[in-house]
Motif scaffolding. Structure first.
Motif, mmCIF file in Angstrom:
data_model
loop_
_atom_site.group_PDB
_atom_site.id
_atom_site.type_symbol
_atom_site.label_atom_id
_atom_site.label_comp_id
_atom_site.label_asym_id
_atom_site.label_seq_id
_atom_site.Cartn_x
_atom_site.Cartn_y
_atom_site.Cartn_z
ATOM 1 N N ILE A 32 43.750 49.660 51.683
ATOM 2 C CA ILE A 32 42.517 50.197 51.100
ATOM 3 C C ILE A 32 42.529 50.032 49.590
ATOM 4 O O ILE A 32 41.521 49.621 48.987
ATOM 5 C CB ILE A 32 42.323 51.671 51.526
ATOM 6 C CG1 ILE A 32 42.012 51.730 53.024
ATOM 7 C CG2 ILE A 32 41.232 52.339 50.718
ATOM 8 C CD1 ILE A 32 42.047 53.121 53.600
ATOM 9 N N LEU A 33 43.636 50.344 48.953
ATOM 10 C CA LEU A 33 43.739 50.199 47.502
ATOM 11 C C LEU A 33 43.554 48.747 47.084
ATOM 12 O O LEU A 33 42.814 48.453 46.135
ATOM 13 C CB LEU A 33 45.101 50.722 47.023
ATOM 14 C CG LEU A 33 45.333 50.747 45.524
ATOM 15 C CD1 LEU A 33 44.356 51.728 44.867
ATOM 16 C CD2 LEU A 33 46.756 51.142 45.224
ATOM 17 N N ARG A 35 41.969 46.428 48.741
ATOM 18 C CA ARG A 35 40.589 46.068 48.997
ATOM 19 C C ARG A 35 39.657 46.593 47.904
ATOM 20 O O ARG A 35 38.711 45.921 47.507
ATOM 21 C CB ARG A 35 40.121 46.636 50.335
ATOM 22 C CG ARG A 35 40.437 45.776 51.519
ATOM 23 C CD ARG A 35 39.690 44.458 51.342
ATOM 24 N NE ARG A 35 40.065 43.508 52.327
ATOM 25 C CZ ARG A 35 39.354 43.224 53.398
ATOM 26 N NH1 ARG A 35 38.254 43.840 53.632
ATOM 27 N NH2 ARG A 35 39.777 42.303 54.223
ATOM 28 N N LEU A 36 39.913 47.793 47.436
ATOM 29 C CA LEU A 36 39.047 48.362 46.401
ATOM 30 C C LEU A 36 39.233 47.678 45.058
ATOM 31 O O LEU A 36 38.274 47.504 44.301
ATOM 32 C CB LEU A 36 39.311 49.865 46.264
ATOM 33 C CG LEU A 36 38.853 50.733 47.435
ATOM 34 C CD1 LEU A 36 39.308 52.165 47.239
ATOM 35 C CD2 LEU A 36 37.346 50.656 47.607
ATOM 36 N N HIS A 40 37.283 42.053 48.098
ATOM 37 C CA HIS A 40 36.270 42.802 48.837
ATOM 38 C C HIS A 40 36.033 42.121 50.172
ATOM 39 O O HIS A 40 35.998 40.911 50.257
ATOM 40 C CB HIS A 40 34.967 42.881 48.036
ATOM 41 C CG HIS A 40 35.166 43.517 46.703
ATOM 42 N ND1 HIS A 40 35.395 44.860 46.558
ATOM 43 C CD2 HIS A 40 35.220 42.993 45.459
ATOM 44 C CE1 HIS A 40 35.559 45.138 45.275
ATOM 45 N NE2 HIS A 40 35.457 44.017 44.582
ATOM 46 N N TRP A 43 34.420 46.304 55.624
ATOM 47 C CA TRP A 43 35.039 47.578 55.986
ATOM 48 C C TRP A 43 34.837 47.857 57.469
ATOM 49 O O TRP A 43 35.632 48.543 58.093
ATOM 50 C CB TRP A 43 34.469 48.709 55.141
ATOM 51 C CG TRP A 43 34.951 48.640 53.731
ATOM 52 C CD1 TRP A 43 34.267 48.162 52.657
ATOM 53 C CD2 TRP A 43 36.224 49.020 53.250
ATOM 54 N NE1 TRP A 43 35.035 48.227 51.528
ATOM 55 C CE2 TRP A 43 36.257 48.766 51.866
ATOM 56 C CE3 TRP A 43 37.361 49.557 53.837
ATOM 57 C CZ2 TRP A 43 37.360 49.018 51.073
ATOM 58 C CZ3 TRP A 43 38.461 49.816 53.049
ATOM 59 C CH2 TRP A 43 38.459 49.548 51.688
#
Length: 174
Positions: A32-33, A35-36, A40, A43
């Motif tokens: 998640i980190l 990806r953020l 991108h 989700w």
């Protein structure tokens, strides 16, 4: 020491489940980190394809976590987390999800397609089981030899060979 096997199984299960939850939480947090901050992507794919692994982990937690009484005595050690069969396949799904998440983070969105290996493998196992049962065999078992019984097997001990030569084990009723 009473229930030594149960206590060692309970310790092994607790260790395995704790390690699994730690690795899963770490991998999901890193994914998640990453990806953020850097890459991108979808989700929706992440949620849909990681959800089976999380549900399986919850199931394994309920199945294998040891339970204790209020006084601290072992009530149940839980099921063996290293058991063959369905439990083994459930672990395979968890491990495959970890690998695919790592590959998606490194290689990109196309790596989600690798997750299709899991249902393909499950289909293969179901098909081979069905064929085995249709032919009257268990999966992985060789077919029964056709014709008369053969000589005693080479892996038998001398005592077993002699017993086989005499006609097998005799049972005497009174």
């Amino acid at each position: 020491m009473a229930n030594k096997a149960s206590k060692s199984l309970a310790r092994a299960n607790a260790r395995t489940l704790t390690r699994t939850h730690t690795i899963t939480a770490s991998l999901h947090a890193l994914f998640i980190l990453y990806r953020l901050l850097f890459r991108h992507g979808s989700w929706r794919k992440y949620l849909v394809l990681s959800l089976p692994s999380l549900v399986i982990e919850y199931y394994l937690e309920r199945l294998g976590r040891p339970t204790y009484t209020a006084t601290g005595d072992l009530r149940s050690p839980g099921e063996d987390m290293e058991a063959k069969g369905v439990t083994e396949y459930l672990w395979d799904v968890v491990y495959a999800t970890w690998v695919v998440m790592g590959l998606v983070g490194v290689a990109g969105e196309w790596a989600w397609w690798l997750w299709t290996i899991v249902p393909a493998y499950a289909g293969y196992l179901a098909f081979s089981t069905y064929n085995g049962m249709r032919n009257g065999l268990m999966p992985g078992m060789p077919a029964a030899p056709e014709g008369p019984p053969s000589a005693p097997a080479a892996g038998m001990s001398n005592r077993q060979k002699k017993s086989e030569k005499r006609g097998g084990q005799k049972i005497r009723y009174q």
